[in-house]
Every structure is written in structure tokens, then in C-alpha cells.
Write an enzyme that holds these catalytic residues in place. Sequence first.
Site, PDB file in Angstrom:
ATOM      1  N   GLY A  67       0.790  -1.234   0.000  1.00  0.00           N
ATOM      2  CA  GLY A  67       0.000   0.000   0.000  1.00  0.00           C
ATOM      3  C   GLY A  67       0.811   1.267   0.000  1.00  0.00           C
ATOM      4  O   GLY A  67       0.262   2.363   0.134  1.00  0.00           O
ATOM      5  N   CYS A 125     -17.210   5.584 -25.302  1.00  0.00           N
ATOM      6  CA  CYS A 125     -18.521   6.227 -25.333  1.00  0.00           C
ATOM      7  C   CYS A 125     -18.995   6.475 -23.911  1.00  0.00           C
ATOM      8  O   CYS A 125     -19.926   5.816 -23.434  1.00  0.00           O
ATOM      9  CB  CYS A 125     -19.491   5.349 -26.088  1.00  0.00           C
ATOM     10  SG  CYS A 125     -18.942   5.160 -27.769  1.00  0.00           S
TER      11      CYS A 125
END
Length: 442
Positions: free
Chosen positions: A257, A370
Site C-alpha cells: 500500500g 462512449c
Amino acid sequence: SAPPTDLNVLDHKVWAQTVGRGEDGVVTVGGVPVTRLAEEFGTPAYIMDEADFRARARAWRTAFGADADVFYAGKAFLSRAVVRWLEEEGLNLDVCSGGELATALSAGMAPERIAFHGNNKSVAEITRAVEAGVGRIVLDSFQEIVRVAHIAQSLGKRQKVQIRITVGVEAHTHEFIATAHEDQKFGIPLAGGQAAEAVRRALHLDGLELIGIHSHIGSQIFDMSGFEVAAHRVVGLLKDIRDEHGVELPEIDLGGGLGIAYTSDDDPREPHEIAKALGEIVGRECEAARLRTPRISVEPGRAVVGPTAFTLYEVGTVKPLEGLRTYVSVDGGMSDNIRTALYDAEYSVALVSRASDAEPMLVRVVGKHCESGDIVVKDAFLPADLAPGDLIAVPATGAYCRSMASNYNHVLRPPVVAVKDGEARVIVRRETEEDLLRLDVG
Ligand code: LYS
């Protein structure tokens, strides 16, 4: 923020180590100009600096030394070439699906150097992992404790395992990538004695050898205080285990992390600082609890591969919207980088096929999908003379871009090209229409 004074300057914080701009204005990586890469491999393409990858892997390995293990998190980006680099640089590997395991094994990674993660590993995946002889399976639920024990026993094996717990830390990162608060799918909560109960069960099952406790607090974290709290609580559990069962578990895994620089505003820590901080925290906590210091492992993925690659795009259209901003459309988008749409992630961008002295203009770099949320870089500055055919590059895309890529709109996933010492080679090839159609058997 204000436009940078010189858009031609590449901030070394966000670009791979060997990236630079040549005298002719063209950016090069590993000694190869991006114009040549675009010509040879097409765009979009992920361009990976192999020397940088190896150097970062080595830096983690060296920083943690012989008393700790570094497991590269394959989810960030995995391919056979990467597995070989990891082996050569002395790192272990963390996988979290059958596909990642298969990739690792097919590249010849020693199974005992593999850790298997996931909150819902299938019976088939667990069986494969146990059969292969993976070094550890990280247990994520009560049901999985029994499931893995059962599978191991039926294969006549005793599987090394860790239990993943949630320590109840609120990591300072995006909600979707924080993983140590209790209200979420990963791990077994420390709260209410659940983790202690999981340990009790695991210790009594013949198919399992419980070697340690695992905690992962989240992703893209800069601040060590979350690790401090996590280590405190994990060591607290080790102490309770010793008091109740008379066993000192030999390992703890503090997860990964650790953040990287996506823009010039990010200030990540170096591996040696992280190793030192974690070592001190764990040492101090164990001393207070009168425990032998367990072997530490960490799981950096992004922090190894993230900074080593950039995505090379060709500009297709430049659309100025009066009083708003200019939309720059590239030949990829959310299919090769979903992180901006998913996490509001920030990225930087530069014109790389030439230098320019034009004024900075505020742009949004968008893809060809799109979807109006198909944004690659939300706000950035590029030179005002930007035009179709120019190559632009988005740095720090080595992690969670190719690995999270999709085929939305039947766009073909880009290749990964590794560059080193003046040579470029494809390590993951570009998808083709035949690849797409091969799956369509209706
Ligand atoms: N995919 C996420 C990202 O891009 C991080 C998840 C890490 C999983 N351990 O930031």
C-alpha cells in the site's frame, strides 16, 4: 495549481529513471526515442523501463535485508518477464487468483516463494495452490480456514497459512482502496475477539500450520502512522496468542500500500525509510510485549512497478471549449487506465514527441470511449500548439493500468514494451481483433 514554468522539463519524481528529453526535444527511455517506440509498436502502449523496475525491486530487497521478505503484489502488474525479473532480484510474489498463480508458475517461480491471497479463493484455486506447494495461503474468513484445512488434509499436506485480520485503522486514502476498517469484505476483524477465535480454530486443524498474522491497511498511503497502529494491534494479538496457547507465531505481514508520486505534489518515502520505520515499530512493540521479534514481510506492488512505466498515446483531436478548457482525445482511455474514473486518481502528462515553447494551456486528456467519464488526466497543462499526431505520455502507469485494463467498446488492450540499454521488446503483446473474436463463439 499554476502552470509549470517550462512544460519541457520532466519531473524525475514521476518519470521512470532512464527517461529524459534528448537535444532534438524527443523523450527517450532506456536510450530509445518514444517516436521510434510508437513507430515500431504502435500506440497506445505501456512502456516499461526494465532497469528501473529491477532497481526498485532491488532497493526493496536490500532495504528489508535478510530478516524480512518482500512479496511483490502481482495484481499491480504481472507477466512472465516480470516474474523472472523478480526471481533474479530476490523478491517473492503475492498472487490473488488462479490466473496470477498460473502466470507465476508458468514463468518458473519457485512455489515456496509464492503467497496466495484473496477473500474468495475457489476450491479449485486452493487445490492448485496447495498441490503446487505455495509458501503460504492467507486465510480471509472462517469458512476458508476450514476449506483450506480440508483440502490440504485430503492431499496429505500441511499448508502454511497466515490469517488476515482487520485492525480497525482508518487509512487516509480513497474509500475504495482502504482495507483495514472493519466494515468491508477483507479479513477477519480483531474487534469482538473474532481474530482470536480464527487463530484458535486454525491452530487446531491438522491440515494447517499457522505461521503468522497478516494486515493490509490500504493503498497509496504516504503516512506511516496507520502502519504504527496496525503493528501495535497485530503484535497485541501475537501476545494474546502466546498467553492463551503458549505459541509465538514466527511471522507478521504488514501488507503493502505504499504510495508513489503520480504528480509532482506527491512525496513518497524511499524503501529504506519504510523498512527502518516498520522494523522499529515492530521491534518496539515486541519488546514491550516481551515477544521474540517475528520475521516481517511486506507486499509492495505499486511501489515497485508503478513509477517504471508510462502510457504512450497519440493525440487524435484537440477541442478547445471557449471559457472552459481544451479536451485532448487520445487513442486509448478508460480501457487502459480506469484509475481516474474509479478513484478520482490524479496523473500528469507531457508532450514527448517534440519540445515546444508554446504557452501552457489547461487540458483534460480523455479517451475514445462512449462515456463522458472516460478521463485519463483530469486537469493538466500541455503546450498550446498541441496537434493531432503529437505523442503524449502519462507517467506512473506501471501499476493497476494494464492489470485493470478492459475491452470496453471492443478496444484492444495495449502491449507492454520493456526497454533497456537501447533495446525494446514486447513482453505482453497488443491484443488483436482475432483475440477478441476467438472468444466470441456464438
Ligand atoms: N487497484 C487499486 C489502485 O489502483 C489498488 C488496489 C490494491 C489492492 N491490494 O489503486
